[in-house]
Design a protein around this motif. Structure first.
Motif, short mmCIF file in Angstrom:
data_model
loop_
_atom_site.label_atom_id
_atom_site.label_comp_id
_atom_site.label_asym_id
_atom_site.label_seq_id
_atom_site.Cartn_x
_atom_site.Cartn_y
_atom_site.Cartn_z
N PRO A 110 113.39 22.18 98.83
CA PRO A 110 112.54 23.19 99.21
C PRO A 110 110.97 22.43 99.37
CG PRO A 110 113.01 22.89 96.89
CD PRO A 110 114.04 22.22 97.57
N VAL A 111 110.26 23.19 99.89
CA VAL A 111 108.81 22.80 100.09
C VAL A 111 107.89 23.62 99.21
CG1 VAL A 111 106.72 22.55 101.67
CG2 VAL A 111 108.96 21.89 102.29
N ILE A 112 107.06 23.25 98.42
CA ILE A 112 106.45 23.96 97.18
C ILE A 112 104.74 23.79 97.50
CG2 ILE A 112 105.71 24.05 94.77
CD1 ILE A 112 108.55 23.13 94.76
N GLY A 113 104.20 24.92 97.65
CA GLY A 113 102.68 24.73 97.78
C GLY A 113 102.21 26.02 97.03
N HIS A 114 100.73 26.36 97.21
CA HIS A 114 100.12 27.44 96.74
C HIS A 114 100.59 28.72 97.40
CE1 HIS A 114 97.01 30.37 95.59
NE2 HIS A 114 97.36 30.16 94.30
N VAL A 115 100.98 29.68 96.77
CA VAL A 115 101.54 31.08 97.17
C VAL A 115 100.59 31.70 98.40
CG1 VAL A 115 100.35 32.34 95.61
CG2 VAL A 115 102.38 33.18 96.67
N SER A 116 99.38 31.12 98.53
CA SER A 116 98.40 31.83 99.44
C SER A 116 98.55 30.94 100.76
CB SER A 116 97.01 31.85 99.07
OG SER A 116 96.59 30.27 98.97
N ASP A 117 99.37 29.89 100.68
CA ASP A 117 99.36 28.83 101.98
C ASP A 117 100.74 29.19 102.55
OD1 ASP A 117 96.97 28.11 102.86
OD2 ASP A 117 96.60 26.49 101.51
N ALA A 118 101.29 30.07 102.42
CA ALA A 118 103.05 30.21 103.02
C ALA A 118 102.65 30.10 104.42
CB ALA A 118 103.39 31.54 102.68
N GLU A 119 101.77 30.42 105.02
CA GLU A 119 101.87 30.45 106.66
C GLU A 119 101.19 29.07 107.01
OE1 GLU A 119 103.05 33.07 108.15
OE2 GLU A 119 103.40 33.93 106.20
N ARG A 120 100.51 28.41 106.12
CA ARG A 120 99.84 27.33 106.47
C ARG A 120 100.48 25.92 106.52
NH1 ARG A 120 93.39 27.67 106.14
NH2 ARG A 120 93.88 27.26 103.77
N LEU A 130 106.23 18.56 97.32
CA LEU A 130 105.02 19.18 96.92
C LEU A 130 103.99 19.06 97.86
CD1 LEU A 130 105.29 18.45 92.99
CD2 LEU A 130 106.47 20.14 94.15
N SER A 131 103.28 20.02 98.04
CA SER A 131 102.05 19.94 98.79
C SER A 131 100.77 20.28 98.00
CB SER A 131 102.05 20.68 100.12
OG SER A 131 103.10 20.22 101.00
N ASP A 184 108.48 27.76 98.86
CA ASP A 184 108.35 28.41 97.52
C ASP A 184 106.86 28.39 96.99
OD1 ASP A 184 111.21 27.68 97.70
OD2 ASP A 184 111.18 27.73 95.21
N GLY A 185 106.11 29.46 96.92
CA GLY A 185 105.14 29.60 96.41
C GLY A 185 104.67 29.39 94.96
N VAL A 186 103.57 28.85 94.50
CA VAL A 186 103.52 28.62 93.16
C VAL A 186 101.81 28.97 92.64
CG1 VAL A 186 105.04 26.88 92.64
CG2 VAL A 186 102.86 26.23 93.35
N ASP A 187 101.62 28.93 91.65
CA ASP A 187 100.17 29.43 91.44
C ASP A 187 99.81 28.89 89.96
OD1 ASP A 187 97.76 30.77 91.65
OD2 ASP A 187 98.35 32.82 91.89
N GLU A 188 98.43 29.00 89.82
CA GLU A 188 97.72 28.63 88.44
C GLU A 188 98.77 28.86 87.22
OE1 GLU A 188 94.70 27.32 88.04
OE2 GLU A 188 94.90 27.41 85.64
N GLY A 189 98.97 28.01 86.59
CA GLY A 189 99.73 27.88 85.14
C GLY A 189 101.10 27.83 85.28
N GLU A 190 101.62 28.03 86.79
CA GLU A 190 103.06 27.91 86.67
C GLU A 190 103.67 26.44 86.47
OE1 GLU A 190 104.89 29.73 89.98
OE2 GLU A 190 103.57 31.35 90.01
#
Ligand code: ZN
Ligand code: FE
Length: 267
Positions: free
Chosen positions: A74-84, A52-53, A90-96
């Motif tokens: 897997p490496v998980i972080g906010h969906v908007s940071d897929a490129e960074r 998790l990042s 795997d992208g995640v977002d608020e409330g997931e």
């Protein structure tokens, strides 16, 4: 039950392992260097299943590719940071929700330090990267004081008082030294400064060798609400101190936070 291991990394970073004892599964949160994490996983004999990042800065996720390849996870972080975020899968977002063995965590979106910053809220513990620090907050690189105010005071401050706060760096002593300049008559702050000074007086020369006694993290949400200057806009003493230095500061909490952040940036 849940077990949390603090792994000191780089010069003052915290890397965490969250372990579900029932399944022996573990997640690592914010790994900038692989060797100390690999050593701790081996020593504990746990099975790493997720990385998790909290955000894309390399002092939090630089070891993702090496760990992901080694453990096949897997490496998980906010969906908007897929490129960074290095190694992102795997992208995640608020409330997931996400799971580590039988443990569940909720994702809370807290942009301001970076625009893709998240916290992971496990039962009784929040992992908040460089947004909320013990006694401080992260610099506002990709956001506004309003966003940082929402993150700290509308989202994180509403977690239960006893929630343990696991932040990204051991910055507490210098954070509190600054806090004390704004609220020298806050008794809870004076007491906390003394406690932290005692803990840090025994610090190892190399942070990698840090003892648990010298770690001032975790704090609690209650500690932060009582002493963290970025959560203290309602304190008349803090507002007066801020206005003595920045006289035009409006009294609304986002403006006060912005002024406190500007003062801390120069402290
Ligand atoms: Zn950062
Ligand atoms: Fe950092």
């Amino acid at each position: 039950g849940m077990r949390i291991e603090r792994v000191p990394t780089l010069r003052d970073n915290y890397t965490y392992l969250v372990i579900d004892p029932a399944s022996n599964e573990a997640a690592v949160i914010d790994a900038p260097e692989a060797a100390p994490v690999i050593a701790r996983i081996a020593k504990l004999g746990v099975r790493l299943t997720k990385i998790l990042s909290t955000h894309h800065h390399l002092d939090h996720c630089g070891a993702n590719p090496e760990l992901a390849a080694r453990y096949g996870v897997p490496v998980i972080g906010h969906v908007s940071d897929a490129e960074r975020i290095p190694g992102f899968t795997d992208g995640v977002d608020e409330g997931e929700q996400l799971h580590v063995g039988g443990l569940s965590a909720e994702v809370v979106f807290i942009p301001a330090h970076t625009r893709g910053h998240v916290a992971y809220v496990f039962p009784g513990a929040v992992f908040c990267g460089d947004t909320l620090f013990a006694g401080g907050c992260g610099r506002i690189f990709e956001g506004t004081p309003q966003l940082m105010h929402e993150a700290l005071n509308l989202k994180l401050a509403r977690l239960p008082d006893a929630t343990l706060v696991y932040c990204g760096h051991e910055y507490t002593e210098s954070n509190l030294r600054f806090a004390l300049t704004l609220e020298p008559r806050n008794a809870a702050l004076v007491e906390r400064v003394a406690q932290v000074k005692r803990a840090r007086a025994g610090a190892a020369a190399d942070w990698h060798d840090a003892s648990e006694a010298e770690m001032t993290v975790p704090s609690t949400i209650a500690d932060e609400r009582a002493t963290n200057p970025f959560m203290r806009a309602s304190s008349p003493e803090l507002l007066a101190s801020v206005r003595a230095l920045l006289p035009a500061t409006p009294a609304d909490p986002a403006s006060v936070l912005g002024a406190v952040r500007a003062l801390k940036d120069k402290f």
